[in-house]
Motif scaffolding. Structure first.
Motif, PDB file in Angstrom:
ATOM      1  N   ILE A  50       0.837  -1.188   0.000  1.00  0.00           N
ATOM      2  CA  ILE A  50       0.000   0.000   0.000  1.00  0.00           C
ATOM      3  C   ILE A  50       0.877   1.246   0.000  1.00  0.00           C
ATOM      4  O   ILE A  50       1.662   1.458   0.907  1.00  0.00           O
ATOM      5  CB  ILE A  50      -0.940   0.021   1.217  1.00  0.00           C
ATOM      6  CG1 ILE A  50      -1.907  -1.161   1.125  1.00  0.00           C
ATOM      7  CG2 ILE A  50      -1.703   1.333   1.285  1.00  0.00           C
ATOM      8  CD1 ILE A  50      -2.796  -1.296   2.330  1.00  0.00           C
ATOM      9  N   VAL A  51       0.747   2.035  -1.035  1.00  0.00           N
ATOM     10  CA  VAL A  51       1.424   3.315  -1.093  1.00  0.00           C
ATOM     11  C   VAL A  51       0.403   4.412  -0.833  1.00  0.00           C
ATOM     12  O   VAL A  51       0.638   5.331  -0.073  1.00  0.00           O
ATOM     13  CB  VAL A  51       2.120   3.512  -2.458  1.00  0.00           C
ATOM     14  CG1 VAL A  51       2.752   4.881  -2.547  1.00  0.00           C
ATOM     15  CG2 VAL A  51       3.152   2.427  -2.678  1.00  0.00           C
ATOM     16  N   VAL A  52      -0.737   4.312  -1.464  1.00  0.00           N
ATOM     17  CA  VAL A  52      -1.865   5.206  -1.203  1.00  0.00           C
ATOM     18  C   VAL A  52      -3.110   4.332  -1.062  1.00  0.00           C
ATOM     19  O   VAL A  52      -3.184   3.234  -1.604  1.00  0.00           O
ATOM     20  CB  VAL A  52      -2.065   6.242  -2.348  1.00  0.00           C
ATOM     21  CG1 VAL A  52      -0.910   7.217  -2.397  1.00  0.00           C
ATOM     22  CG2 VAL A  52      -2.265   5.587  -3.678  1.00  0.00           C
ATOM     23  N   GLU A  53      -4.084   4.827  -0.346  1.00  0.00           N
ATOM     24  CA  GLU A  53      -5.293   4.048  -0.121  1.00  0.00           C
ATOM     25  C   GLU A  53      -6.100   3.858  -1.408  1.00  0.00           C
ATOM     26  O   GLU A  53      -6.608   2.790  -1.672  1.00  0.00           O
ATOM     27  CB  GLU A  53      -6.174   4.707   0.952  1.00  0.00           C
ATOM     28  CG  GLU A  53      -5.573   4.678   2.336  1.00  0.00           C
ATOM     29  CD  GLU A  53      -5.422   3.277   2.890  1.00  0.00           C
ATOM     30  OE1 GLU A  53      -6.264   2.418   2.611  1.00  0.00           O
ATOM     31  OE2 GLU A  53      -4.415   3.046   3.578  1.00  0.00           O
ATOM     32  N   ASN A  54      -6.239   4.934  -2.184  1.00  0.00           N
ATOM     33  CA  ASN A  54      -7.042   4.876  -3.397  1.00  0.00           C
ATOM     34  C   ASN A  54      -6.246   5.521  -4.533  1.00  0.00           C
ATOM     35  O   ASN A  54      -6.080   6.737  -4.560  1.00  0.00           O
ATOM     36  CB  ASN A  54      -8.365   5.608  -3.167  1.00  0.00           C
ATOM     37  CG  ASN A  54      -9.322   5.461  -4.335  1.00  0.00           C
ATOM     38  OD1 ASN A  54      -8.907   5.366  -5.479  1.00  0.00           O
ATOM     39  ND2 ASN A  54     -10.607   5.447  -4.025  1.00  0.00           N
ATOM     40  N   THR A  55      -5.766   4.724  -5.456  1.00  0.00           N
ATOM     41  CA  THR A  55      -4.905   5.241  -6.519  1.00  0.00           C
ATOM     42  C   THR A  55      -5.656   6.188  -7.452  1.00  0.00           C
ATOM     43  O   THR A  55      -5.071   7.144  -7.964  1.00  0.00           O
ATOM     44  CB  THR A  55      -4.297   4.100  -7.347  1.00  0.00           C
ATOM     45  OG1 THR A  55      -5.346   3.280  -7.856  1.00  0.00           O
ATOM     46  CG2 THR A  55      -3.352   3.281  -6.504  1.00  0.00           C
ATOM     47  N   TYR A  56      -6.946   5.977  -7.666  1.00  0.00           N
ATOM     48  CA  TYR A  56      -7.707   6.860  -8.545  1.00  0.00           C
ATOM     49  C   TYR A  56      -7.799   8.263  -7.943  1.00  0.00           C
ATOM     50  O   TYR A  56      -7.552   9.265  -8.614  1.00  0.00           O
ATOM     51  CB  TYR A  56      -9.106   6.300  -8.797  1.00  0.00           C
ATOM     52  CG  TYR A  56      -9.944   7.215  -9.660  1.00  0.00           C
ATOM     53  CD1 TYR A  56      -9.709   7.311 -11.024  1.00  0.00           C
ATOM     54  CD2 TYR A  56     -10.940   8.007  -9.109  1.00  0.00           C
ATOM     55  CE1 TYR A  56     -10.452   8.171 -11.822  1.00  0.00           C
ATOM     56  CE2 TYR A  56     -11.689   8.855  -9.886  1.00  0.00           C
ATOM     57  CZ  TYR A  56     -11.445   8.936 -11.242  1.00  0.00           C
ATOM     58  OH  TYR A  56     -12.176   9.779 -12.019  1.00  0.00           O
TER      59      TYR A  56
END
Length: 163
Positions: free
Chosen positions: A45-51
């Motif tokens: 996990i780098v960011v919770e929501n890539t969009y």
């Protein structure tokens, strides 16, 4: 007179089968080993929501560019559990912030990650106390003044504790 006749080596279908099985066996063993280490060492996990992160990229980049253009610089140090962060503009003096939050993450794994709010001990000088293990860390600093971001930086550092 006896003739010593050795049969020459003949590569048969069984030899080919053993060669192919050995080749693919090594490939499969390496893939399973790498898959095991990949799933047991990093959450991914780098960011919770890539969009959502992709939609906010230009705004985030513009804010960080404005901070860099202002000349604000931060210096982080960690020594025996004391976290010190200094924030200033070289030649102009310290930068005042209402709230400074530090997020510390290990490059691999999430078990030791933590966030801490640093307390002001003077203009542009912020401290907090938290025991950290030796090794590499990625820290992110977010400093706010009147709700506006005055500094946002992320860097990698090594914490070397003397025993």
């Amino acid at each position: 007179m006896s003739a010593n006749t050795e049969k020459p080596f003949v590569f048969t279908g069984w030899h080919m089968l053993a060669t192919i099985c050995s080749f693919f066996g090594v490939i499969i063993a390496v893939n399973f080993t790498m898959a095991y280490y990949a799933t047991h060492s990093w959450s991914g996990i780098v960011v919770e929501n890539t969009y959502v992160a992709s939609q906010q990229f230009n705004d985030t980049t513009a804010r960080i560019r404005a901070i860099l253009d202002s000349g604000v610089e931060g210096r982080m140090s960690v020594n025996k559990g004391l976290i010190v962060y200094d924030l200033d503009i070289p030649g102009k003096g310290p930068v005042i912030a209402d709230k400074v939050t530090a997020n510390f993450k290990r490059p691999v794994g999430t078990a030791q990650d933590f966030s801490i709010e640093l307390q002001a001990e003077g203009p542009g000088h912020f401290v907090a106390r938290h025991e950290m293990g030796s090794g590499h860390w990625i820290y992110e600093i977010i400093a706010l003044r009147d709700g506006q971001m005055v500094m946002h930086e992320a860097n990698r550092m090594a914490v070397l504790e003397e025993k």
